[in-house]
Design an enzyme around this catalytic site. Structure first.
Site, PDB file in Angstrom:
ATOM      1  N   SER A   1       0.859  -1.191   0.000  1.00 19.23           N
ATOM      2  CA  SER A   1       0.000   0.000   0.000  1.00 19.23           C
ATOM      3  C   SER A   1       0.887   1.231   0.000  1.00 19.23           C
ATOM      4  CB  SER A   1      -0.891   0.007   1.244  1.00 19.23           C
ATOM      5  OG  SER A   1      -1.495   1.278   1.441  1.00 19.23           O
TER       6      SER A   1
ATOM      7  N   TYR B   1      -0.799  -1.046  10.463  1.00 18.32           N
ATOM      8  CA  TYR B   1      -1.022  -1.402   9.061  1.00 18.32           C
ATOM      9  C   TYR B   1       0.113  -0.868   8.191  1.00 18.32           C
ATOM     10  CZ  TYR B   1      -3.476  -1.701   4.544  1.00 18.32           C
ATOM     11  OH  TYR B   1      -3.823  -1.976   3.246  1.00 18.32           O
TER      12      TYR B   1
END
Length: 248
Positions: free
Chosen positions: A138, A153
């Protein structure tokens, strides 16, 4: 260069979203695809559509991850492609308040599971004399995202790039390539709330240079490139597909 005829591929997170899109694309390119996720019913439906195999597994449980590759070998044969698309965000608390159990669950699913699966496919790829592993990361592994707390995350996604580079160097002698694709924002189960209000949509439009709304299909091309012979000289890289978000 994009022909995957006869190759066995494993795609995690394949019950929906990007994982499902990747599974369909690899199948269309000729691969026999093993679909891995928790929800067997959704896996079975997609497996029937593309002629693949459904392998249900909760990848957030490290004790279960080791069962995946043997099940794939039994169902389809030795894997030459692994796409680690499974991932989730288990807390939206700010960094100072993230609960330890959520941090550990995030680490187990987003970083440990891809590492364990890579270890699992390694002997089969070494025997084949080739292989491609693609980790789905990401842009949050590269830049902070204001207003969207995601410390654990982000740490796992940055960790995937580090893991990618190290495995690429260690396994290059076996012609096993390891790369990461880092998507920007696109509609998914994780990002769904961002697409529900005009204010958040405007935030995405304002910060994305390309005048497009990202979709899972926009990420698939990079994965196809890296899994097939078109990307045979690319390894150890993190490829960002974000509409220009991180180029600002």
């Amino acid at each position: 260069m994009f022909d995957l005829d006869g190759r066995v591929a494993i795609v995690t997170g394949a019950s929906s979203g990007l994982g499902a899109a990747v599974a369909r694309a690899l199948s269309s390119a000729g691969a026999r695809v093993a679909l891995v996720a928790r929800r067997h019913d959704k896996l079975a439906a997609l497996a029937e559509q593309i002629g693949g195999a459904a392998v249900a597994c909760d990848l957030s449980d490290p004790g279960r991850v080791g069962s995946v590759v043997p099940a794939v070998v039994e169902a389809l044969g030795p894997p030459e492609i692994l796409v680690n698309a499974a991932g989730n965000m288990f807390t939206t608390e700010r960094a100072e308040s993230e609960p330890l159990d959520a941090v550990r669950q995030t680490m187990d699913l987003n970083l440990l599971a891809p590492f364990l699966l890579a270890q699992g496919v390694f002997p089969h790829m070494r025997a084949a004399g080739r292989g491609s592993i693609v980790n789905i990361s990401s842009i949050s592994g590269r830049v902070g995202i204001p207003g969207i707390p995601q410390a654990s995350y982000a740490a796992t996604k940055a960790g995937l790039s580090g893991l990618t580079a190290e495995l690429a160097v260690q396994w290059a002698r076996h012609s096993i390539r390891v790369n990461t694709v880092a998507p920007g924002f696109f509609r998914s189960e994780i990002t769904a709330p961002l697409y529900e209000g005009e204010r958040s949509l405007e935030y995405l439009r304002r910060n994305t240079p390309l005048p497009l709304e990202g979709t899972a299909d926009d990420i698939v091309g990079a994965v196809l490139w890296l899994t097939g012979d078109a990307g045979r000289y690319v390894t150890g890289q993190t490829i960002v597909v974000d509409g220009g978000w991180t180029a600002r």
